[in-house]
Write a protein that holds these residues in place. Structure first.
Motif, PDB file in Angstrom:
ATOM      1  N   THR A   1       0.840  -1.200   0.000  1.00 14.46           N
ATOM      2  CA  THR A   1       0.000   0.000   0.000  1.00 14.46           C
ATOM      3  C   THR A   1       0.877   1.252   0.000  1.00 14.46           C
ATOM      4  N   GLN A   2       0.257   2.379  -0.307  1.00 11.94           N
ATOM      5  CA  GLN A   2       0.981   3.648  -0.263  1.00 11.94           C
ATOM      6  C   GLN A   2       0.687   4.414   1.024  1.00 11.94           C
ATOM      7  N   SER A   3       0.201   3.728   2.014  1.00 14.80           N
ATOM      8  CA  SER A   3      -0.115   4.350   3.296  1.00 14.80           C
ATOM      9  C   SER A   3       1.160   4.593   4.097  1.00 14.80           C
ATOM     10  N   HIS A   4       1.434   5.867   4.397  1.00 17.19           N
ATOM     11  CA  HIS A   4       2.604   6.189   5.214  1.00 17.19           C
ATOM     12  C   HIS A   4       2.510   5.511   6.585  1.00 17.19           C
ATOM     13  N   ALA A   5       1.299   5.460   7.135  1.00 20.11           N
ATOM     14  CA  ALA A   5       1.120   4.863   8.466  1.00 20.11           C
ATOM     15  C   ALA A   5       1.518   3.390   8.467  1.00 20.11           C
ATOM     16  N   ARG A   6       1.171   2.685   7.393  1.00 23.14           N
ATOM     17  CA  ARG A   6       1.522   1.259   7.314  1.00 23.14           C
ATOM     18  C   ARG A   6       3.041   1.088   7.177  1.00 23.14           C
ATOM     19  N   TRP A   7       3.677   1.938   6.382  1.00 24.87           N
ATOM     20  CA  TRP A   7       5.135   1.882   6.231  1.00 24.87           C
ATOM     21  C   TRP A   7       5.827   2.181   7.561  1.00 24.87           C
ATOM     22  N   ILE A   8       5.320   3.167   8.287  1.00 21.95           N
ATOM     23  CA  ILE A   8       5.915   3.520   9.582  1.00 21.95           C
ATOM     24  C   ILE A   8       5.778   2.355  10.561  1.00 21.95           C
ATOM     25  N   PHE A   9       4.589   1.754  10.604  1.00 24.69           N
ATOM     26  CA  PHE A   9       4.380   0.602  11.489  1.00 24.69           C
ATOM     27  C   PHE A   9       5.369  -0.513  11.138  1.00 24.69           C
ATOM     28  N   ASP A  10       5.479  -0.820   9.845  1.00 25.84           N
ATOM     29  CA  ASP A  10       6.371  -1.906   9.420  1.00 25.84           C
ATOM     30  C   ASP A  10       7.834  -1.601   9.764  1.00 25.84           C
ATOM     31  N   LEU A  11       8.240  -0.345   9.576  1.00 23.20           N
ATOM     32  CA  LEU A  11       9.631   0.020   9.877  1.00 23.20           C
ATOM     33  C   LEU A  11       9.908  -0.109  11.374  1.00 23.20           C
ATOM     34  N   LEU A  12       8.983   0.353  12.207  1.00 26.03           N
ATOM     35  CA  LEU A  12       9.153   0.220  13.653  1.00 26.03           C
ATOM     36  C   LEU A  12       9.199  -1.257  14.061  1.00 26.03           C
ATOM     37  N   HIS A  13       8.329  -2.052  13.457  1.00 33.03           N
ATOM     38  CA  HIS A  13       8.272  -3.486  13.733  1.00 33.03           C
ATOM     39  C   HIS A  13       9.625  -4.140  13.413  1.00 33.03           C
TER      40      HIS A  13
END
Length: 272
Positions: free
Chosen positions: A115-127
């Motif tokens: 997805t292009q959701s910044h929130a999803r990318w941020i969650f994945d990076l933190l994970h």
């Protein structure tokens, strides 16, 4: 855990969580490809003095929020690269959803979010960052995410649950469930009122609407309710997060130092 398969080769993963529907050979082949790209990135990344990683969630938040007033993708990427952790975005479809490697004592995170959701990318990076801090101390170890990263799931290893908890605590403090309940109460337990409630609670509690709406959408899907079409409308998608992460990679590494073959391979992987 029966989901953990220990493999001797770093490219074949230390924590290889094998979902029943994954084509294991495809995952292995793609993991070798991603691992080779990760090694290319490290080759082109000028080594700085190794930074000490934060030792707790509180220490991470203190370091991050002392420097930055908000949690957004570009700021988080800058922070992660400054820790000496390389972030390689890939956008070809399928096979796996992310990975982290310790390659001879240095760390690379691969982000692969469709997805292009910044929130999803941020969650994945933190994970993935949690895996780097806690699970990848030993040289030549790795974690490969064969399934999509999801804050709510009942079939995951303890390592995955910990990484999700870390991401949620950085994003929400300890308040994820409290905020979700506040939204539901404000919506009077009616899903039709939930979007409006999320906007109000996010503003009042100073959290991003996209984080809160994703958390609720995952929470509701766990209970058999599909609220994604509403959550998707609240996402920050511009600029394209793959482009943001690619730009960081290109500014942090010295691609011109690579051999022609490695340069071409990495350039091709980073194309839209």
């Amino acid at each position: 855990s029966p989901n953990l398969m220990i493999k001797p080769e770093p490219a074949e993963m230390a924590f290889f969580k094998k979902p029943s529907n994954a084509n294991e050979n495809q995952v292995k082949a793609y993991s070798h490809y991603a691992y080779y790209l990760a090694k290319i990135v490290l080759r082109a990344f000028p080594i700085k003095n190794k930074t000490e990683y934060p030792e707790s969630i509180d220490q991470f938040k203190e370091q991050y929020f002392n420097q930055h007033s908000k949690l957004d993708l570009a700021t988080l990427l800058a922070f992660v690269w400054d820790l000496g952790v390389c972030v390689l975005p890939l956008n070809d479809s399928g096979v796996f959803h992310g990975a982290s490697w310790n390659i001879e004592g240095r760390h690379v995170v691969v982000l692969k979010q469709s997805t292009q959701s910044h929130a999803r990318w941020i969650f994945d990076l933190l994970h993935e960052l949690y895996h780097v801090f806690v699970h990848l101390d030993e040289e030549n170890t790795s974690v490969v995410e064969v399934e999509e990263m999801n804050p709510f799931t009942n079939n995951e290893s303890i390592e995955e649950l910990e990484a999700n908890s870390f991401a949620n605590q950085v994003i929400f403090g300890n308040r994820a469930e409290e905020l979700a309940e506040e939204c539901v109460a404000l919506a009077k337990w009616n899903v039709k009122n939930l979007s409006k409630a999320v906007v109000q609670v996010a503003k009042k509690q100073k959290v991003r609407e996209d984080f809160l709406s994703n958390y609720l959408a995952f929470r509701l899907s766990f209970q058999g309710e599909n609220w994604w079409s509403s959550a998707i409308k609240m996402q920050v998608t511009d600029p394209n997060p793959f482009d943001v992460a690619t730009h960081f990679l290109k500014t942090k590494i010295q691609m011109q130092s690579l051999s022609p073959m490695d340069y071409n391979l990495l350039s091709t992987a980073l194309k839209d």
